[in-house]
Scaffold this active site. Sequence first.
Site, short mmCIF file in Angstrom:
data_model
loop_
_atom_site.label_atom_id
_atom_site.label_comp_id
_atom_site.label_asym_id
_atom_site.label_seq_id
_atom_site.Cartn_x
_atom_site.Cartn_y
_atom_site.Cartn_z
N LYS A 1 9.08 32.66 -12.47
CA LYS A 1 9.40 31.53 -11.60
C LYS A 1 10.69 31.73 -10.83
CE LYS A 1 9.71 27.96 -14.30
NZ LYS A 1 9.52 28.53 -15.64
N ARG B 1 9.78 18.91 -17.23
CA ARG B 1 9.43 19.66 -18.43
C ARG B 1 8.45 18.92 -19.33
NH1 ARG B 1 13.25 23.65 -18.72
NH2 ARG B 1 12.42 25.25 -19.97
N ARG C 1 14.60 41.24 -22.00
CA ARG C 1 15.54 40.96 -20.90
C ARG C 1 17.00 41.15 -21.35
NH1 ARG C 1 14.69 35.00 -19.08
NH2 ARG C 1 12.78 35.58 -18.00
N ARG D 1 20.67 37.07 -23.93
CA ARG D 1 21.01 35.65 -24.05
C ARG D 1 20.35 35.09 -25.30
NH1 ARG D 1 19.49 33.42 -18.25
NH2 ARG D 1 17.74 32.80 -19.52
N ARG E 1 10.40 28.49 -27.68
CA ARG E 1 10.34 27.97 -26.30
C ARG E 1 8.90 27.86 -25.84
NH1 ARG E 1 13.98 31.95 -22.97
NH2 ARG E 1 13.46 30.68 -21.18
#
Length: 216
Positions: free
Chosen positions: A13, A88, A127, A160, A171
């Site tokens: 996104k 969300r 990532r 992160r 998540r």
Amino acid sequence: MRIILLGPPGAGKGTEAELLVKHYHIPHISTGNIFRALYKDNTTVGKIAKEYIDRGQLVPDDITNEIVRNRLNHADAKKGFLFDGYPRNVDQAAWFDELLIQKEWKLDAVINIYVPDEVLIERISGRRVCESCGAVYHVTNKKPNVEGICDVDGGKLIQRADDMEETVQRRLRVYNEQTEPVIGYYQNKGAIVMIDGTQSIKEVDTAIKKVLGEMN
Ligand SMILES: [Zn+2]
């Protein structure tokens, strides 16, 4: 142009959002980025939000909605906007509809980028982000020249907290439980377009622009 971009974490996104906002000259509104900036500025809201985000949970609706209302009061939002990571859940979507009615604004498109969970987990947990400039790398798909070091400024690459595999699983669970219904919410209004996010960035971009009436 007023766009909502939906999709699970890791669907690409952010990258698509950047391409679209450049193309349409509209602000890219990411509640995640706003919360991160508020945390960097040492605000109370930022600290509260970070606790939820680091646990892979949603920031409470009243906080998130207020952030959105404030952001839309900025002058640049009059030209339009692209939301990335909001709404969300269905309550936020309903609240946002009310806000749009108050402002007499109409959405041009709600776009959902869908990607299977296994692909997402591989994408996100690999990532790495530069501590100083925020440049994004990936352990297999986008390696830096020197392992652990940013190509741009020599900064240290870190993972992160919300990209750790365990957090990613959480998540995705939160996403499937709370955000998937948002897709149904917009489907019921006949206002959503589905895009296959396993395609290349360019293919996804072309598919989206087609939807927005740019290409035939
Ligand atoms: Zn860097």
